[in-house]
Enzyme design. Sequence first.
Site, mmCIF file in Angstrom:
data_model
loop_
_atom_site.group_PDB
_atom_site.id
_atom_site.type_symbol
_atom_site.label_atom_id
_atom_site.label_comp_id
_atom_site.label_asym_id
_atom_site.label_seq_id
_atom_site.Cartn_x
_atom_site.Cartn_y
_atom_site.Cartn_z
ATOM 1 N N CYS A 172 5.687 -11.746 -36.439
ATOM 2 C CA CYS A 172 6.264 -10.787 -35.495
ATOM 3 C C CYS A 172 7.074 -9.714 -36.213
ATOM 4 O O CYS A 172 8.313 -9.738 -36.219
ATOM 5 C CB CYS A 172 7.113 -11.459 -34.432
ATOM 6 N N CYS A 352 3.387 -7.061 -30.066
ATOM 7 C CA CYS A 352 4.790 -7.185 -30.429
ATOM 8 C C CYS A 352 5.626 -6.534 -29.335
ATOM 9 O O CYS A 352 5.692 -5.309 -29.252
ATOM 10 C CB CYS A 352 5.001 -6.499 -31.776
HETATM 11 C C1 LIG Z 1 12.134 -14.713 -34.155
HETATM 12 C C2 LIG Z 1 10.675 -14.700 -33.816
HETATM 13 C C3 LIG Z 1 10.217 -13.876 -32.801
HETATM 14 C C4 LIG Z 1 8.870 -13.852 -32.476
HETATM 15 N N1 LIG Z 1 8.470 -13.050 -31.441
HETATM 16 C C5 LIG Z 1 7.187 -13.069 -31.046
HETATM 17 C C6 LIG Z 1 6.760 -12.321 -29.902
HETATM 18 O O1 LIG Z 1 7.569 -11.669 -29.239
HETATM 19 N N2 LIG Z 1 5.458 -12.371 -29.539
HETATM 20 C C7 LIG Z 1 4.557 -13.111 -30.237
HETATM 21 O O2 LIG Z 1 3.396 -13.139 -29.834
HETATM 22 N N3 LIG Z 1 4.905 -13.823 -31.352
HETATM 23 C C8 LIG Z 1 6.196 -13.813 -31.752
HETATM 24 N N4 LIG Z 1 6.589 -14.570 -32.853
HETATM 25 C C9 LIG Z 1 5.563 -15.157 -33.736
HETATM 26 C C10 LIG Z 1 4.963 -16.459 -33.219
HETATM 27 O O3 LIG Z 1 5.961 -17.403 -32.928
HETATM 28 C C11 LIG Z 1 4.004 -17.012 -34.275
HETATM 29 O O4 LIG Z 1 3.081 -16.005 -34.625
HETATM 30 C C12 LIG Z 1 3.239 -18.230 -33.776
HETATM 31 O O5 LIG Z 1 4.134 -19.289 -33.525
HETATM 32 C C13 LIG Z 1 2.164 -18.648 -34.784
HETATM 33 O O6 LIG Z 1 1.592 -19.880 -34.441
HETATM 34 P P1 LIG Z 1 1.154 -20.914 -35.596
HETATM 35 O O7 LIG Z 1 0.666 -22.110 -34.878
HETATM 36 O O8 LIG Z 1 0.321 -20.235 -36.592
HETATM 37 O O9 LIG Z 1 2.515 -21.281 -36.331
HETATM 38 P P2 LIG Z 1 3.703 -22.177 -35.755
HETATM 39 O O10 LIG Z 1 3.832 -21.973 -34.286
HETATM 40 O O11 LIG Z 1 4.884 -21.856 -36.610
HETATM 41 O O12 LIG Z 1 3.237 -23.679 -35.972
HETATM 42 C C14 LIG Z 1 2.865 -24.207 -37.220
HETATM 43 C C15 LIG Z 1 2.874 -25.731 -37.099
HETATM 44 O O13 LIG Z 1 2.264 -26.305 -38.266
HETATM 45 C C16 LIG Z 1 3.032 -27.407 -38.675
HETATM 46 N N5 LIG Z 1 2.839 -27.595 -40.111
HETATM 47 C C17 LIG Z 1 3.371 -26.878 -41.120
HETATM 48 N N6 LIG Z 1 2.989 -27.369 -42.308
HETATM 49 C C18 LIG Z 1 2.183 -28.430 -42.043
HETATM 50 C C19 LIG Z 1 1.501 -29.361 -42.868
HETATM 51 N N7 LIG Z 1 1.566 -29.303 -44.196
HETATM 52 N N8 LIG Z 1 0.767 -30.332 -42.261
HETATM 53 C C20 LIG Z 1 0.688 -30.407 -40.903
HETATM 54 N N9 LIG Z 1 1.328 -29.559 -40.088
HETATM 55 C C21 LIG Z 1 2.081 -28.578 -40.650
HETATM 56 C C22 LIG Z 1 4.464 -27.045 -38.309
HETATM 57 O O14 LIG Z 1 5.296 -28.199 -38.176
HETATM 58 C C23 LIG Z 1 4.277 -26.298 -36.998
HETATM 59 O O15 LIG Z 1 4.389 -27.159 -35.872
HETATM 60 C C24 LIG Z 1 7.949 -14.643 -33.188
HETATM 61 C C25 LIG Z 1 8.403 -15.495 -34.211
HETATM 62 C C26 LIG Z 1 9.763 -15.538 -34.511
HETATM 63 C C27 LIG Z 1 10.244 -16.456 -35.597
#
Ligand SMILES: Cc1cc2nc3c(=O)[nH]c(=O)nc-3n(C[C@H](O)[C@H](O)[C@H](O)COP(=O)(O)OP(=O)(O)OC[C@H]3O[C@@H](n4cnc5c(N)ncnc54)[C@H](O)[C@@H]3O)c2cc1C
Length: 423
Positions: A172, A352
């Site tokens: 983000c 965003c």
């Molecule tokens: C402050 C902030 C504001 C944001 N605002 C927005 C917004 O307004 N709109 C929007 O669309 N997005 C926003 N985002 C971004 C959004 O949260 C992420 O893009 C999204 O969560 C990505 O999903 P993901 O599953 O790839 O990662 P995550 O949701 O971070 O999940 C990753 C998962 O993988 C697990 N994991 C990590 N390593 C391992 C491993 N080795 N083995 C097994 N599991 C593992 C973790 O425990 C976690 O549960 C924001 C993020 C932040 C921090």
Amino acid sequence: MISNTTTPRGELKTHTVLIVGGGAAGISVAASIHKRDRNLDIAIIEPATRHHYQPGWTMVGGGVFRPEVTSKAMSEVMPSFVSWYQKGVTAVNQDIHQVELDDGSSIGYEALVLAPGLELNWGGIEGLETALGSNGVTSNYREGMASYTWDMVQNLKRGRALFTQPPMPIKCAGAPQKAMYLSSDYWLRHGVLNDLDVQFHNAGAVLFGVPDYVPALEAYIEKYGIDVNFQSTLVAVNGPARTAVFRSNDGDGNSQEREVEFDMLHAVPPQRAPRFIRESALANEGGWLDLEDDTLRHKTYPDIFGLGDVSGTGNAKTAAAVRKQAPVVAENLIASLRNQPLRAAYLGYGSCPLTVENGKIVLAEFGYGGVLQPSFPRWINDGTKATRAAWWLKAKQLPALYWHGMLKGHEWLASPAVRSPKD
Ligand SMILES: Cc1cc2nc3c(=O)[nH]c(=O)nc-3n(C[C@H](O)[C@H](O)[C@H](O)COP(=O)(O)OP(=O)(O)OC[C@H]3O[C@@H](n4cnc5c(N)ncnc54)[C@H](O)[C@@H]3O)c2cc1C
């Protein structure tokens, strides 16, 4: 239900579909796969006990959401149809179709989906990690710390507030600025903004990567009187002394460091893929998962797919991107298992919602190459302007859409594009 990695007779467990990560991407893609084929054997490897709706952390930092609404027990969001291994992955052995876990065991797969998110490199800024949570040093990127941001915002009446943005890519990309605008709006409404020196230090050279949204943001920079410093990277923090060190470049390759005193510092760390991806044969040159832009299949290993923040595709790393990616991965993975051509295409959508004031948002929505991809016609919402409609969407609709829609396989406005037969 939490599963063991071996059968009672000590044999290796193998799943048809193995998903690494139970965050926004892992849970959504499991739901989308199951929706298309209810008989597939699916497992998720996820060590965490809690699942976070991270887009809500900006709103917690701005005093709009209570922290509780951004988090649930992992067991509550883990679908009942998957086997859940509450472990972390330490390596992928793609040549033998197995992943290694942090307890030394392994699990086999027919198709693998990598969705472990990204790593916040707090150690990349000297002194930051120990400084967090006291002396005015905060970050909405840190689990549980957005409430401290809100405390700081309410208590600051004069002095200097610094907001920082590290080098791209980050998740983000607008979130470092969102914290700054919501804070400044609060200070303006409470008559203290004139007594505050608000500075934005951005490692990059522009306010936002897609030019169409910049004029609306610049108007708010002017309104709040924010001092913007480009190519100014936070490199060190001293909490007790309340000083931050910034490195800036003059364009001729010369860099210099300067120390700035602060009363409040909202810092965002540099970000990278998890080590087991970044230091593996699965990574591209930048260390991110090397996927085909449209199919989201790995460029070298056809039985591996990926989505979410770990992806090396050129989209904005957002949950909004995941919403569009999950159905694409689900369709293409099932086609791959059935030896059919991959037909679903992801066009790089990411979104965003830039919270420029309490009550208004600039809803940036764009795909690969910065091509605008608005979800609504202009008469409903003009994404290049600050609107109340976009605020209503983020503050009132998106959390429910996330918990009850996206994580459950309801693919709202997320039908995959179709690849042409020649692709
Ligand atoms: C402050 C902030 C504001 C944001 N605002 C927005 C917004 O307004 N709109 C929007 O669309 N997005 C926003 N985002 C971004 C959004 O949260 C992420 O893009 C999204 O969560 C990505 O999903 P993901 O599953 O790839 O990662 P995550 O949701 O971070 O999940 C990753 C998962 O993988 C697990 N994991 C990590 N390593 C391992 C491993 N080795 N083995 C097994 N599991 C593992 C973790 O425990 C976690 O549960 C924001 C993020 C932040 C921090």
